[in-house]
Design an enzyme around this catalytic site. Structure first.
Site, PDB file in Angstrom:
ATOM      1  N   ASP A   1      -3.413   1.861   1.669  1.00 52.41           N
ATOM      2  CA  ASP A   1      -2.382   1.126   0.939  1.00 52.41           C
ATOM      3  C   ASP A   1      -1.007   1.426   1.518  1.00 52.41           C
ATOM      4  OD1 ASP A   1      -1.676  -0.317  -1.814  1.00 52.41           O
ATOM      5  OD2 ASP A   1      -0.268   1.349  -1.573  1.00 52.41           O
TER       6      ASP A   1
ATOM      7  N   TYR B   1       7.700   0.753   2.889  1.00 54.99           N
ATOM      8  CA  TYR B   1       7.422   2.156   3.243  1.00 54.99           C
ATOM      9  C   TYR B   1       7.859   2.475   4.682  1.00 54.99           C
ATOM     10  CZ  TYR B   1       4.290   2.094  -0.877  1.00 54.99           C
ATOM     11  OH  TYR B   1       3.761   1.954  -2.132  1.00 54.99           O
TER      12      TYR B   1
ATOM     13  N   LYS C   1       2.414  -4.827   0.935  1.00 52.85           N
ATOM     14  CA  LYS C   1       3.154  -5.440  -0.189  1.00 52.85           C
ATOM     15  C   LYS C   1       4.437  -6.071   0.330  1.00 52.85           C
ATOM     16  CE  LYS C   1       1.672  -1.358  -2.736  1.00 52.85           C
ATOM     17  NZ  LYS C   1       1.785  -0.305  -1.705  1.00 52.85           N
TER      18      LYS C   1
ATOM     19  N   HIS D   1       5.449  -6.709  -4.321  1.00 55.28           N
ATOM     20  CA  HIS D   1       5.717  -5.301  -4.634  1.00 55.28           C
ATOM     21  C   HIS D   1       6.393  -5.134  -5.998  1.00 55.28           C
ATOM     22  CE1 HIS D   1       6.450  -1.246  -2.420  1.00 55.28           C
ATOM     23  NE2 HIS D   1       6.256  -1.036  -3.702  1.00 55.28           N
TER      24      HIS D   1
HETATM   25  P1  NAP Z   1       0.478  10.646  -6.266  1.00 57.53           P
HETATM   26  O1  NAP Z   1      -0.679  10.212  -5.436  1.00 57.53           O
HETATM   27  O2  NAP Z   1       0.371  10.602  -7.743  1.00 57.53           O
HETATM   28  O3  NAP Z   1       0.915  12.120  -5.918  1.00 57.53           O
HETATM   29  C1  NAP Z   1       1.135  12.566  -4.620  1.00 57.53           C
HETATM   30  C2  NAP Z   1       1.560  14.037  -4.728  1.00 57.53           C
HETATM   31  O4  NAP Z   1       0.449  14.837  -5.144  1.00 57.53           O
HETATM   32  C3  NAP Z   1       2.016  14.587  -3.411  1.00 57.53           C
HETATM   33  O5  NAP Z   1       3.122  15.443  -3.687  1.00 57.53           O
HETATM   34  C4  NAP Z   1       0.822  15.407  -2.915  1.00 57.53           C
HETATM   35  O6  NAP Z   1       1.270  16.485  -2.144  1.00 57.53           O
HETATM   36  C5  NAP Z   1       0.212  15.879  -4.209  1.00 57.53           C
HETATM   37  N1  NAP Z   1      -1.253  16.063  -4.132  1.00 57.53           N
HETATM   38  C6  NAP Z   1      -2.154  15.160  -3.686  1.00 57.53           C
HETATM   39  N2  NAP Z   1      -3.411  15.615  -3.834  1.00 57.53           N
HETATM   40  C7  NAP Z   1      -3.304  16.838  -4.392  1.00 57.53           C
HETATM   41  C8  NAP Z   1      -4.250  17.803  -4.790  1.00 57.53           C
HETATM   42  N3  NAP Z   1      -5.563  17.580  -4.669  1.00 57.53           N
HETATM   43  N4  NAP Z   1      -3.806  18.979  -5.331  1.00 57.53           N
HETATM   44  C9  NAP Z   1      -2.469  19.200  -5.484  1.00 57.53           C
HETATM   45  N5  NAP Z   1      -1.520  18.323  -5.108  1.00 57.53           N
HETATM   46  C10 NAP Z   1      -1.934  17.142  -4.581  1.00 57.53           C
HETATM   47  O7  NAP Z   1       1.817   9.822  -5.876  1.00 57.53           O
HETATM   48  P2  NAP Z   1       2.226   8.563  -4.979  1.00 57.53           P
HETATM   49  O8  NAP Z   1       2.154   8.866  -3.551  1.00 57.53           O
HETATM   50  O9  NAP Z   1       3.514   8.099  -5.513  1.00 57.53           O
HETATM   51  O10 NAP Z   1       1.135   7.454  -5.329  1.00 57.53           O
HETATM   52  C11 NAP Z   1      -0.017   7.229  -4.558  1.00 57.53           C
HETATM   53  C12 NAP Z   1       0.063   5.899  -3.812  1.00 57.53           C
HETATM   54  O11 NAP Z   1       0.317   4.813  -4.714  1.00 57.53           O
HETATM   55  C13 NAP Z   1       1.234   5.815  -2.826  1.00 57.53           C
HETATM   56  O12 NAP Z   1       1.024   6.555  -1.648  1.00 57.53           O
HETATM   57  C14 NAP Z   1       1.337   4.316  -2.629  1.00 57.53           C
HETATM   58  O13 NAP Z   1       0.349   3.857  -1.738  1.00 57.53           O
HETATM   59  C15 NAP Z   1       1.089   3.818  -4.044  1.00 57.53           C
HETATM   60  N6  NAP Z   1       2.361   3.609  -4.781  1.00 57.53           N
HETATM   61  C16 NAP Z   1       2.725   2.325  -5.077  1.00 57.53           C
HETATM   62  C17 NAP Z   1       3.883   2.063  -5.794  1.00 57.53           C
HETATM   63  C18 NAP Z   1       4.217   0.641  -6.140  1.00 57.53           C
HETATM   64  O14 NAP Z   1       5.334   0.371  -6.608  1.00 57.53           O
HETATM   65  N7  NAP Z   1       3.308  -0.289  -5.938  1.00 57.53           N
HETATM   66  C19 NAP Z   1       4.715   3.115  -6.215  1.00 57.53           C
HETATM   67  C20 NAP Z   1       4.330   4.432  -5.899  1.00 57.53           C
HETATM   68  C21 NAP Z   1       3.161   4.657  -5.193  1.00 57.53           C
HETATM   69  P3  NAP Z   1       0.890  16.651  -0.571  1.00 57.53           P
HETATM   70  O15 NAP Z   1       1.068  15.321   0.094  1.00 57.53           O
HETATM   71  O16 NAP Z   1       1.865  17.687  -0.113  1.00 57.53           O
HETATM   72  O17 NAP Z   1      -0.519  17.117  -0.565  1.00 57.53           O
END
Ligand code: NAP
Length: 281
Positions: free
Chosen positions: A44, A49, A74, A107
């Protein structure tokens, strides 16, 4: 890997890898290569990004057949409107070095997103996009876009995690045949996510981490999830959620964590709207 069947018959992996906030191109390429190597098939990304090229390079190098991968991007607010959206998607295809995209989402529900959606519908009919959908569409906007367009969005990607579970909005999405997909399934660690006692207690019973229980909970609720990590070990951990099942009682206890409120921002909040639409300039 388990899959969900979208409203147009396309199969989408229920768990994918998100690359938000991996701005460094080399690191992003390495991350996507690692993710694919350890079994992720859905990647994704987004125009906003700034890492579509890196994702493209990894996809090219990874050695997995294109048809086994599911690539999402997106369209950003600045590229809204029929013509701009269309050319921005062509640009995304170029950056990603792909002939087609598996999923394209609007998006944010701002600017001329109807024009964007019409461009996406046309590219969908041409076969350049296999499925189209939206992101950050709260129920009111989702119903609106569903009612007045030919193609029903296949996916709505919204903030979804144990503290903001989207129970009601998910019911509405289901009613209209739209698959919910979770962004920030770990709430980006907010609210002491990774040390949550309830999730830890449940995890201990299965020898699973808080992260794994949180993903498993959403998957059992038919929510597609996109965990992000730059660590290969955590990638392995986050995809290892298909060999245990939470009981009804455990599901109910975790449901109790829901505050039904964003930990980031509400798209109904004027300040948020001003901030997001301000990013266009
Ligand atoms: P998330 O997946 O909720 O959290 C990522 C955080 O969690 C990072 O700091 C990561 O650290 C940590 N982490 C991951 N696995 C872990 C584990 N097993 N144990 C401990 N810590 C862990 O946040 P996100 O990146 O915001 O959301 C995920 C995806 O959703 C994004 O990458 C994107 O593709 C999508 N997204 C979309 C929108 C939208 O508006 N459509 C907005 C936000 C996100 P490390 O990387 O240091 O491991």
């Amino acid at each position: 890997m388990e899959f969900v069947r979208l409203n147009n018959g396309i199969k989408m992996p229920i768990l994918g890898y998100g690359v938000f906030q991996i701005a460094d191109q080399e690191e992003c390429e390495r991350c996507v290569l690692d993710a694919i190597e350890v079994g992720y098939r859905l990647i994704d990304t987004a125009q906003a990004y700034g890492n579509e090229e890196a994702v493209g390079k990894a996809v090219k190098k990874c050695g997995v057949k294109r048809e086994e991968l599911f690539i999402t991007t997106k369209v950003w607010i600045a590229n809204a409107g029929y013509e701009k959206a269309k050319s921005s998607i062509e640009e995304s295809l170029k950056k990603l070095q792909l002939d087609y995209l598996d999923l394209v989402l609007i998006h944010q529900p701002f600017n001329d997103y109807y024009g964007t959606y019409h461009a996406m519908e046309d590219l969908y009919k041409e076969g350049k996009i296999k499925s189209i959908g939206v992101s950050n569409f709260y129920p009111d906007r989702l119903i609106d876009i569903t009612k007045f367009n030919e193609v029903v969005p296949a996916v709505n990607q919204v903030e979804t995690h144990v503290f903001n579970q989207q129970i009601k909005p998910q019911e509405i999405m289901k009613k209209y045949g739209v698959q919910i997909q979770a962004w920030a399934p770990f709430a980006e660690g907010k609210n002491s996510f990774f040390t949550n006692e309830t999730l830890k207690e449940v995890g201990d019973r299965y020898n699973k981490s808080v992260a794994q229980v949180a993903l498993r909970y959403l998957i059992q609720r038919d929510v597609s999830v996109l965990p992000k990590t730059v660590s290969k070990d955590r990638m392995i951990q986050n995809i290892d959620v298909f060999d245990f099942e939470l009981t009804k009682e455990e599901m109910a206890v975790i449901e109790g964590l829901d505050k039904a409120e964003s930990l980031f921002f509400s798209h109904y909040d004027p300040q948020t709207v001003e901030y997001l639409t301000g990013l266009v300039r």
